[in-house]
Design a protein around this motif. Structure first.
Motif, PDB file in Angstrom:
ATOM      1  N   MET A   1       1.079  -1.046  -0.043  1.00 54.82           N
ATOM      2  CA  MET A   1      -0.058  -0.084  -0.031  1.00 54.82           C
ATOM      3  C   MET A   1       0.959   1.200   0.169  1.00 54.82           C
ATOM      4  N   SER A   2       0.528   2.331  -0.972  1.00 56.14           N
ATOM      5  CA  SER A   2       1.100   3.397  -0.851  1.00 56.14           C
ATOM      6  C   SER A   2       1.123   4.328   0.385  1.00 56.14           C
ATOM      7  N   VAL A   3       2.087   5.016   0.995  1.00 56.94           N
ATOM      8  CA  VAL A   3       2.292   5.813   2.018  1.00 56.94           C
ATOM      9  C   VAL A   3       1.282   6.907   1.952  1.00 56.94           C
ATOM     10  N   ALA A   4       0.727   7.220   0.790  1.00 51.28           N
ATOM     11  CA  ALA A   4      -0.135   8.337   0.640  1.00 51.28           C
ATOM     12  C   ALA A   4      -1.679   7.897   1.307  1.00 51.28           C
ATOM     13  N   PHE A   5      -1.787   6.518   1.079  1.00 52.09           N
ATOM     14  CA  PHE A   5      -3.128   6.070   1.799  1.00 52.09           C
ATOM     15  C   PHE A   5      -2.998   5.767   3.283  1.00 52.09           C
ATOM     16  N   VAL A   6      -1.888   6.018   3.892  1.00 52.30           N
ATOM     17  CA  VAL A   6      -1.845   5.586   5.276  1.00 52.30           C
ATOM     18  C   VAL A   6      -2.025   7.059   6.190  1.00 52.30           C
ATOM     19  N   LYS A   7      -3.164   6.646   7.116  1.00 53.11           N
ATOM     20  CA  LYS A   7      -3.685   7.869   7.893  1.00 53.11           C
ATOM     21  C   LYS A   7      -2.726   8.501   8.862  1.00 53.11           C
ATOM     22  N   GLU A   8      -1.872   7.302   9.487  1.00 52.59           N
ATOM     23  CA  GLU A   8      -1.044   7.945  10.457  1.00 52.59           C
ATOM     24  C   GLU A   8       0.276   8.680  10.130  1.00 52.59           C
ATOM     25  N   GLU A   9       0.736   9.533  10.820  1.00 57.15           N
ATOM     26  CA  GLU A   9       1.862  10.405  10.504  1.00 57.15           C
ATOM     27  C   GLU A   9       3.274   9.300  10.845  1.00 57.15           C
ATOM     28  N   SER A  10       4.041   9.960  10.299  1.00 55.03           N
ATOM     29  CA  SER A  10       5.566   9.439  10.422  1.00 55.03           C
ATOM     30  C   SER A  10       6.094   9.168  11.918  1.00 55.03           C
ATOM     31  N   ALA A  11       6.735   8.663  12.436  1.00 51.94           N
ATOM     32  CA  ALA A  11       7.330   8.533  13.666  1.00 51.94           C
ATOM     33  C   ALA A  11       7.832   9.925  14.087  1.00 51.94           C
ATOM     34  N   GLU A  12       8.481  10.688  13.223  1.00 47.64           N
ATOM     35  CA  GLU A  12       9.248  11.807  13.271  1.00 47.64           C
ATOM     36  C   GLU A  12       8.155  12.883  13.663  1.00 47.64           C
ATOM     37  N   ALA A  13       7.125  13.006  12.639  1.00 40.63           N
ATOM     38  CA  ALA A  13       6.212  14.004  12.851  1.00 40.63           C
ATOM     39  C   ALA A  13       5.192  13.699  14.302  1.00 40.63           C
ATOM     40  N   ALA A  14       5.193  12.502  14.511  1.00 42.18           N
ATOM     41  CA  ALA A  14       4.464  11.956  15.854  1.00 42.18           C
ATOM     42  C   ALA A  14       5.176  12.644  17.038  1.00 42.18           C
ATOM     43  N   SER A  15       6.663  12.553  17.104  1.00 36.95           N
ATOM     44  CA  SER A  15       7.436  12.783  18.083  1.00 36.95           C
ATOM     45  C   SER A  15       7.242  14.401  18.180  1.00 36.95           C
ATOM     46  N   GLU A  16       6.919  15.240  17.149  1.00 33.61           N
ATOM     47  CA  GLU A  16       6.665  16.434  17.333  1.00 33.61           C
ATOM     48  C   GLU A  16       5.579  16.803  18.406  1.00 33.61           C
ATOM     49  N   THR A  17       4.672  15.963  18.729  1.00 31.02           N
ATOM     50  CA  THR A  17       3.362  16.245  19.405  1.00 31.02           C
ATOM     51  C   THR A  17       3.598  15.639  20.729  1.00 31.02           C
ATOM     52  N   LEU A  18       4.650  15.107  21.099  1.00 29.62           N
ATOM     53  CA  LEU A  18       5.255  14.724  22.555  1.00 29.62           C
ATOM     54  C   LEU A  18       5.922  15.963  22.976  1.00 29.62           C
ATOM     55  N   LEU A  19       5.409  16.292  24.025  1.00 34.12           N
ATOM     56  CA  LEU A  19       5.957  17.594  24.601  1.00 34.12           C
ATOM     57  C   LEU A  19       6.610  17.106  25.956  1.00 34.12           C
ATOM     58  N   PRO A  20       7.832  17.956  26.199  1.00 35.10           N
ATOM     59  CA  PRO A  20       8.638  17.621  27.314  1.00 35.10           C
ATOM     60  C   PRO A  20       7.819  17.716  28.669  1.00 35.10           C
ATOM     61  N   ASP A  21       7.821  17.068  29.816  1.00 36.85           N
ATOM     62  CA  ASP A  21       7.254  17.429  31.086  1.00 36.85           C
ATOM     63  C   ASP A  21       7.539  18.696  31.516  1.00 36.85           C
ATOM     64  N   ARG A  22       6.470  19.316  32.099  1.00 40.74           N
ATOM     65  CA  ARG A  22       6.839  20.621  32.825  1.00 40.74           C
ATOM     66  C   ARG A  22       7.699  20.239  34.062  1.00 40.74           C
ATOM     67  N   PRO A  23       8.725  20.980  34.285  1.00 39.75           N
ATOM     68  CA  PRO A  23       9.703  20.761  35.384  1.00 39.75           C
ATOM     69  C   PRO A  23       9.016  21.011  36.943  1.00 39.75           C
ATOM     70  N   ILE A  24       9.152  19.886  37.371  1.00 42.69           N
ATOM     71  CA  ILE A  24       8.668  19.954  38.770  1.00 42.69           C
ATOM     72  C   ILE A  24       9.734  20.625  39.913  1.00 42.69           C
ATOM     73  N   SER A  25       9.412  21.488  40.806  1.00 44.65           N
ATOM     74  CA  SER A  25      10.236  22.266  41.463  1.00 44.65           C
ATOM     75  C   SER A  25      11.025  21.281  42.543  1.00 44.65           C
ATOM     76  N   PRO A  26      12.209  21.552  42.933  1.00 46.01           N
ATOM     77  CA  PRO A  26      12.762  20.427  43.937  1.00 46.01           C
ATOM     78  C   PRO A  26      12.232  20.770  45.537  1.00 46.01           C
ATOM     79  N   HIS A  27      11.823  22.094  45.504  1.00 46.63           N
ATOM     80  CA  HIS A  27      11.386  22.615  46.848  1.00 46.63           C
ATOM     81  C   HIS A  27       9.902  21.746  47.244  1.00 46.63           C
ATOM     82  N   ALA A  28       9.987  21.760  48.826  1.00 46.65           N
ATOM     83  CA  ALA A  28       8.522  21.116  49.117  1.00 46.65           C
ATOM     84  C   ALA A  28       7.473  21.706  48.533  1.00 46.65           C
ATOM     85  N   ASN A  29       6.256  21.019  48.276  1.00 46.61           N
ATOM     86  CA  ASN A  29       4.978  21.395  47.564  1.00 46.61           C
ATOM     87  C   ASN A  29       4.118  22.194  48.544  1.00 46.61           C
ATOM     88  N   LEU A  30       4.489  23.110  49.135  1.00 45.23           N
ATOM     89  CA  LEU A  30       3.715  23.781  50.289  1.00 45.23           C
ATOM     90  C   LEU A  30       2.725  24.528  49.682  1.00 45.23           C
TER      91      LEU A  30
END
Length: 160
Positions: A1-30
């Protein structure tokens, strides 16, 4: 099957939607009681947004729409889990977590802030994180005490 008919993105394009986690402070979470409620509301909002994104049929759009909510969901789940509610101070003798403190700078400016947790801090709204430089200088001090910040004296004029 041609890639043109595949609905999913490439792995490279998919990784662009994986955002890094927001940083968690090292301080106590008061947090204040209101701060915990704010964290819980943000967690519920992230959960709702993530659930809404899963209903999107197009996988590429689903990935794009779920990236931010999933990152926020991870962050707020951890912040709610580690939150340590600090009760309001019993007295206004000294600046403590949760105190409203008013101080005057050398140049005559009078400022007032409430000392709160990191996630609930918003200086424009009158709240400072307990780990901020100003708050760290003020904690434990009493009315009339003077502290120095960046070479400028700050005098505590009121605590509530």
């Amino acid at each position: 099957m041609s890639v043109a008919f595949v609905k999913e993105e490439s792995a490279e394009a998919a990784s662009e939607t994986l955002l890094p986690d927001r940083p968690i402070s090292p301080h106590a979470n008061l947090v204040t009681e209101a701060g915990l409620k704010m964290l819980e509301a943000a967690l519920n909002e992230a959960r709702t947004a993530a659930e809404a994104a899963t209903a999107i049929e197009d996988i590429n759009e689903r990935r794009r729409q779920s990236a931010n909510p999933l990152r926020d969901l991870r962050y707020f789940t951890e912040r709610v889990r580690t939150a340590e509610v600090v009760p309001a101070p019993e007295t206004a003798d000294k600046v403590a977590f949760g105190s409203h403190v008013t101080f005057e700078r050398e140049d005559g400016r009078v400022q007032a802030y409430r000392i709160v947790g990191e996630d609930e801090a918003d200086p424009k709204a009158g709240t400072l994180s307990y780990v901020s430089p100003v708050a760290r200088l003020l904690l434990g001090k009493a009315v009339g005490d003077v502290v120095t910040l960046n070479g400028q004296e700050i005098e505590i004029t009121a605590i509530a």
